[in-house]
Design a protein around this motif. Structure first.
Motif, PDB file in Angstrom:
ATOM      1  N   GLY A  77      37.261  34.248  40.531  1.00 53.36           N
ATOM      2  CA  GLY A  77      37.223  35.680  40.792  1.00 53.36           C
ATOM      3  C   GLY A  77      36.172  36.018  41.836  1.00 53.36           C
ATOM      4  O   GLY A  77      35.342  35.179  42.196  1.00 53.36           O
ATOM      5  N   SER A  79      39.633  38.488  42.123  1.00 57.89           N
ATOM      6  CA  SER A  79      40.961  38.144  42.595  1.00 57.89           C
ATOM      7  C   SER A  79      41.767  39.416  42.803  1.00 57.89           C
ATOM      8  O   SER A  79      41.243  40.529  42.694  1.00 57.89           O
ATOM      9  CB  SER A  79      41.664  37.240  41.574  1.00 57.89           C
ATOM     10  N   LEU A  80      43.035  39.242  43.080  1.00 55.91           N
ATOM     11  CA  LEU A  80      43.922  40.377  43.320  1.00 55.91           C
ATOM     12  C   LEU A  80      44.008  41.289  42.106  1.00 55.91           C
ATOM     13  O   LEU A  80      44.194  42.499  42.225  1.00 55.91           O
ATOM     14  CB  LEU A  80      45.313  39.865  43.702  1.00 55.91           C
ATOM     15  N   PHE A  81      43.850  40.709  40.911  1.00 58.64           N
ATOM     16  CA  PHE A  81      44.066  41.480  39.687  1.00 58.64           C
ATOM     17  C   PHE A  81      42.785  41.843  38.944  1.00 58.64           C
ATOM     18  O   PHE A  81      42.839  42.556  37.950  1.00 58.64           O
ATOM     19  CB  PHE A  81      44.987  40.687  38.739  1.00 58.64           C
ATOM     20  N   THR A  82      41.660  41.341  39.366  1.00 60.01           N
ATOM     21  CA  THR A  82      40.419  41.663  38.663  1.00 60.01           C
ATOM     22  C   THR A  82      39.220  41.551  39.598  1.00 60.01           C
ATOM     23  O   THR A  82      39.224  40.747  40.541  1.00 60.01           O
ATOM     24  CB  THR A  82      40.205  40.727  37.455  1.00 60.01           C
ATOM     25  N   ASP A  83      38.227  42.372  39.319  1.00 59.59           N
ATOM     26  CA  ASP A  83      36.968  42.306  40.063  1.00 59.59           C
ATOM     27  C   ASP A  83      35.935  41.458  39.336  1.00 59.59           C
ATOM     28  O   ASP A  83      34.831  41.257  39.840  1.00 59.59           O
ATOM     29  CB  ASP A  83      36.403  43.720  40.254  1.00 59.59           C
TER      30      ASP A  83
END
Length: 227
Positions: A77, A79-83
């Protein structure tokens, strides 16, 4: 730091020692195939890739100058789905002769320091099934269950998916869902028959009551008019 016990970031010249430690961990584990390959050359390439990839972390532990433990991890991370950034521990291993000397704690302390500097909010570990010692070690340090993993061979999953998706063949054993539907239909049929029987019984009872009422209202023989 305990005398004679040292932890440092692994360097390219430590690859051979890391390979030996990984193979030792694999041989000790009852499910070693889930830990790493038994091909030393391939394993060396994989460890080299871990050292080179951004976020890869490999720590070498020594006791009196002799390689005795390792820790392999990856920073994951954002990533596209999580900070959120987390540290995933891939493997922690200490050779039997070097245990109970604090090397495992030192390896984790160094990894935790790296996680903190990278802003990682959590540290995840995936100990192998059957590794009771590692399970207890992690539990003492506060690691709690986060998820349950299941594994299946790709070939086995392909066969199962093909089998489940195929049309029902003659004589094929019903699926659990099919059995549930069959049981439900039979239950409905029994309830329908019971309701019908109850209705017939009620009708018969009403008929008997009507006949009895008619008989009670019929004039007695003493009052019958003779023509």
């Amino acid at each position: 730091m305990r005398p004679g016990v040292h932890v440092s970031a692994a360097r390219p010249e430590d690859l051979d020692s890391l390979v030996e430690l990984c193979l030792a961990a694999r041989a000790e584990s009852a499910v070693g195939a889930q830990l790493c390959t038994d091909d030393a050359e391939r394993l060396r390439d994989q460890l080299g890739a871990l050292l080179a990839v951004p976020g890869g972390l490999a720590l070498m532990g020594t006791v009196d100058g002799v390689p005795a433990g390792m820790l392999l991890a990856r920073l994951v991370g954002p990533s596209l789905f999580t900070d959120v950034v987390s540290l995933n521990l891939e493997a922690v291993y200490v050779v039997p002769d070097a245990r109970r000397r604090g090397l495992g704690h030192m390896l984790l302390s160094a990894a935790t320091q790296q996680a903190d500097e990278a802003g990682a909010a959590d540290v995840y570990a995936t100990p192998l099934p059957g590794s009771r010692g590692m399970q207890r070690f992690l539990a003492r340090l506060g690691f709690a269950p986060a998820a349950a993993h299941r594994v299946v061979a790709t070939s086995a999953l392909q066969r199962r998916l093909a089998h489940e998706g195929a049309p029902a063949a003659a004589g094929r054993r019903p699926s659990p869902r099919g059995l549930e539907d069959l049981i439900a239909r039979r239950r409905q049929a029994r309830e329908g028959r019971a309701a019908s029987a109850a209705g017939d019984q009620a009708t018969a009872s009403i008929s008997m009551q009507v006949n009895r009422a008619v008989q009670m209202r019929r004039p007695s023989a003493s009052s019958t008019t003779t023509w």
